[in-house]
Write an enzyme that holds these catalytic residues in place. Structure first.
Site, PDB file in Angstrom:
ATOM      1  CE1 TYR A 112      21.587  23.866  32.061  1.00 55.40           C
ATOM      2  CE2 TYR A 112      20.344  25.869  31.285  1.00 55.40           C
ATOM      3  CZ  TYR A 112      20.637  24.728  31.587  1.00 55.40           C
ATOM      4  OH  TYR A 112      19.597  23.744  31.431  1.00 55.40           O
TER       5      TYR A 112
ATOM      6  CE  LYS B 258      22.076  22.590  29.034  1.00 57.64           C
ATOM      7  NZ  LYS B 258      22.032  21.320  28.552  1.00 57.64           N
TER       8      LYS B 258
ATOM      9  CB  SER C  91      18.606  24.960  28.167  1.00 53.43           C
ATOM     10  OG  SER C  91      17.761  25.881  28.884  1.00 53.43           O
TER      11      SER C  91
END
Length: 181
Positions: free
Chosen positions: A148, A152, A136
């Protein structure tokens, strides 16, 4: 990368980016597209649409990833491109419980490790093969929710490590870092 005639596997292929990959690779002439998702109905729908194969598996579990890889190589042939695309998110930061952080580590990082653990030796023995990790923009920027962004970042780092360590041995490694999709 020339997709025509290749064997492609996509985790998280039942929706979103994974489903788009499946459609594109089928259009590009892949010999086999294996659509894997923990949502069996979603995987089946995409596979049926493109004339591919559906395999139900949760990428967070290494034994399920190994079964997916073994099934594909025994039924379709050596995997040319493995797209480790499954991903999850959680809203928040340090206040989130360990269980939520752990789920993101399992899917967003360890799923890539499980795939590489099974495939890198095989691909190196063949002198070819490509791993595509969907990370991402959060793996490059730290503007998103903590678990997150952190996981990532780790996925990007693992892709870079694989490329540096095995790139000259015939292993291709790419890391897709899209923004909002």
């Amino acid at each position: 990368m020339n997709i025509a005639g290749s064997v492609v596997v996509i985790t998280g292929g039942g929706s979103g980016i994974g489903a788009a990959m499946a459609r594109r690779f089928a259009k590009e002439g892949a010999a086999h597209v294996v659509v894997s998702d923990r949502d069996a109905a979603a995987a089946q729908a995409v596979a049926q649409e493109i004339g591919g194969h559906a395999v139900t598996a949760d990428a967070a579990h290494g034994h399920q990833t190994r079964k997916l890889i073994d099934w594909t190589e025994s039924h379709c042939g050596p995997i040319d491109l493995f797209c480790a695309n499954a991903g999850v998110t959680a809203r928040g930061g340090v206040e989130l419980p360990d269980e939520q952080w752990q789920r993101l580590w399992q899917v967003n990082v360890l799923a890539h490790v499980h795939a590489a653990r099974a495939l890198v030796p095989r691909m190196l023995a063949r002198g070819r093969g490509h791993l595509l990790f969907t990370a991402s923009a959060a793996g490059l920027l730290s503007q998103f929710d903590a678990p997150y962004a952190v996981t990532k970042h780790a996925a990007v780092a693992f892709a870079e490590w694989l490329s540096i360590t095995h790139g000259e041995q015939g292993l291709g490694v790419s890391c897709l870092c899209p923004q909002g999709v």
